[in-house]
Motif scaffolding. Sequence first.
Motif, short mmCIF file in Angstrom:
data_model
loop_
_atom_site.label_atom_id
_atom_site.label_comp_id
_atom_site.label_asym_id
_atom_site.label_seq_id
_atom_site.Cartn_x
_atom_site.Cartn_y
_atom_site.Cartn_z
N HIS A 108 0.85 -1.19 0.00
CA HIS A 108 0.00 0.00 0.00
C HIS A 108 0.89 1.23 0.00
N PHE A 109 0.74 2.06 -1.04
CA PHE A 109 1.54 3.27 -1.16
C PHE A 109 0.72 4.46 -0.67
N ILE A 110 1.38 5.33 0.10
CA ILE A 110 0.76 6.57 0.55
C ILE A 110 1.65 7.72 0.08
N ALA A 111 1.17 8.47 -0.89
CA ALA A 111 1.93 9.62 -1.40
C ALA A 111 1.51 10.86 -0.62
N ALA A 159 8.07 -3.45 1.66
CA ALA A 159 7.36 -2.99 2.85
C ALA A 159 5.86 -3.03 2.59
N LYS A 160 5.10 -3.35 3.64
CA LYS A 160 3.64 -3.41 3.51
C LYS A 160 3.06 -2.03 3.23
N THR A 161 3.61 -1.01 3.89
CA THR A 161 3.17 0.37 3.67
C THR A 161 4.37 1.19 3.23
N VAL A 162 4.23 1.89 2.12
CA VAL A 162 5.33 2.69 1.57
C VAL A 162 4.88 4.14 1.45
N VAL A 187 3.16 3.40 -9.74
CA VAL A 187 2.51 2.45 -8.83
C VAL A 187 1.57 1.52 -9.61
N LYS A 188 0.89 2.06 -10.60
CA LYS A 188 0.03 1.22 -11.44
C LYS A 188 0.85 0.13 -12.11
N GLU A 234 -2.79 5.70 -2.14
CA GLU A 234 -3.54 6.76 -1.46
C GLU A 234 -2.73 8.04 -1.60
N ILE A 235 -3.39 9.12 -2.00
CA ILE A 235 -2.68 10.40 -2.19
C ILE A 235 -3.20 11.43 -1.21
#
Length: 707
Positions: free
Chosen positions: A174-177, A283-286, A302-303, A310-311
């Motif tokens: 899961h990416f958080i920008a 990592a699970k969360t990036v 990311v795609k 999540e942005i």
Amino acid sequence: MTEQTILPDDSVAALNAYLQQWQASLVTVDGSYAVSVQGKIKVGKRTVSYHLVPDEGFLGKTAKWRKLNAAERLAMVQLRWNDAARQRLEAQLLRCATQVVTLAAEQDLDPQSALNALQAKYELARLRCELAQDRVAALIATHAAAHQAEKTRNAINLSRYPESFTIAAGMQRHFIAVLGPTNSGKTHAAMEHLAQAKTGVYLAPLRLLAMENYQRLLDANVAVSLITGEQRKLHPHATHVASTVEMLNPSRVLDVAVIDEIQLLDDPDRGAAWTAAVCGVPAKTVYLLGALEAKEAIQSLVKRVGGTLEIRELQRKSPLQMEAAPLGTLKNLRAGDVLIAFSRREVLNWRDQVIAQGLSVSAIYGNLSPEVRQAQAERFIEGVTQVVVGTDAIGMGLNTPARRVIFTTANKWDGYAEGTIAAALAKQIAGRAGRFGQHETGYVAGFDGKTHKIIAALLQQKLEPLPSTGFYVAPNLGYLQQISDASGQTRLQGLLELFAKHINVHDEFFLPANLSDQIEKARWLDTLKLTLADRFVFSLCPISTKIAMLEQALQDWAACRAKGKQASLLRMDGRGGRNELQFLEDTCKLYAAYAWLSYRMPETFPYGEMAQSLMQSTSEKIDSLLQVQNTRHRQQRSGQGAARHGGAGPRKDGAVRGAPRQGAAARKDGAPKQDGVRHGAAPRKDGAARPDGAPRSAARGKPRSPR
């Protein structure tokens, strides 16, 4: 070469009839008459047409032929072209065509282009057979080269690049920008989450930022290690790592990762490290922290690599305001101001001018080690110094509580030419003004009217988004070995060039990074008896080839490795003088490079700890020297000192006397000219690099071996 027209009278009727019967015609070739014949042969199931002059088909020189009567001409043609002659010709052509077809079949190629050589009305059969064989040989060679190129391309098929990070590719990440301008609080929430996670990593663009957030995690009672190219502080029970982005470990599964300054994906020199981090951090969360203009690029990348995104878009916490008028004169400087120049020479020059006004100064520029930059910044933060004079090095990684940022110029040397700085850089530097909780508003100004106007326009300019394709990738050793196995190439220079050339991605989603510096090092590394792995490591050593002393040291160290010898580390001691600061800066880089190599080749570079110690002590010397210069100039700000600097009054153009003129071109390396010494030149005799790979001390200084 012409075909002869035979007059239709009784004297030649018999000759014409014979030629027609035997599918022949008369031609002239190179001043001679010859018989040209047509026919077909069978090669397996393939029918091959021919139209040639048989090797025995010449009838005589033109003058001689014309003297013959019709009967003599007919006799000559019958002698040269008859059933036996046809059999000999077709046997010759069959041998040739069979060989061509067989060779082509072995490579699964179409032989037709080679067989077409047998149709040439005015050419000898022997020569056309040779041409047919040459054509099939060339066809095979071209096919082999194309096949080899395809193998090479497949070896570095960048369309499969993300999948090469097998652990990350197998995870649901899961990416958080978290995107926003400077002073929008991007880092806070991410670091809070990282500190609370069971395991994690912080990936920084600079050693300075890695050190800063290492300390931040330590202060939060996190068991954390610091790992950069030149430095290690290892916790025996570390759950977290703070490191520079190039030091990513793609094999250790983590809970949380924080990748800082994600907009550097677009940097052709270092962007490959950010591409690798996004593709490969397991990592699970990036968290991806950076500028708003990176949004579309992040969505695209990311795609491609897979995972959810999540942005979060943030706004600046304190307003940033352009001053109504330029500074005009250094008499208008106030405590809390940051003065921006774009070269080491100009920073030191402006520093002296500011000191002449009675203000204490911290000087910050890129040639300083992270430790010195941090020490200079901390003096400003603590109020020991009143003003910072710095380059764009303060734009990333230094949280200086500036009240106001003042640009002395809007021009910067980019390594090729001097031009107006980019809007993104102007905004990043200006954003250092008005830190939240310390100044309600951050102010920005130019020193003179022209600069003030340009900076104002740059801050209003809307930044273009980063490209959503064309992410940079640099080859690792595994990639280069694959290319070597596929191509047979063993030289590092050749392998790097093949990597850059053979990209099997039609949409150009991934592109080769700028490898010019690495290729330049590879050129001379390939002359040494070193393994590919060793040459690769030396090619990545962060040492400037623009400074002769450092380049010579790297070459000597590589030679030590090739000879199986240990590379000595000598303490570099130099006496004072106008060149002392430059010498200490270069020396610090020398120790840092030795430390970098000691982590990768400890058997050749066994004095890594000593290099770390000398790097630290040299940084302290640089910081002390800057402070001494600061104090000395302040003491000289009146009387002789003011006279020497030409006073501090403004010129007609608003600049300070003695300060760099607006738009003045800086040297490429940003260094000042030095008395009788070229910047970067290797010291003579007592300062030259030793053959065993250990540079001696500076001019008139004496080396001491580490105890």
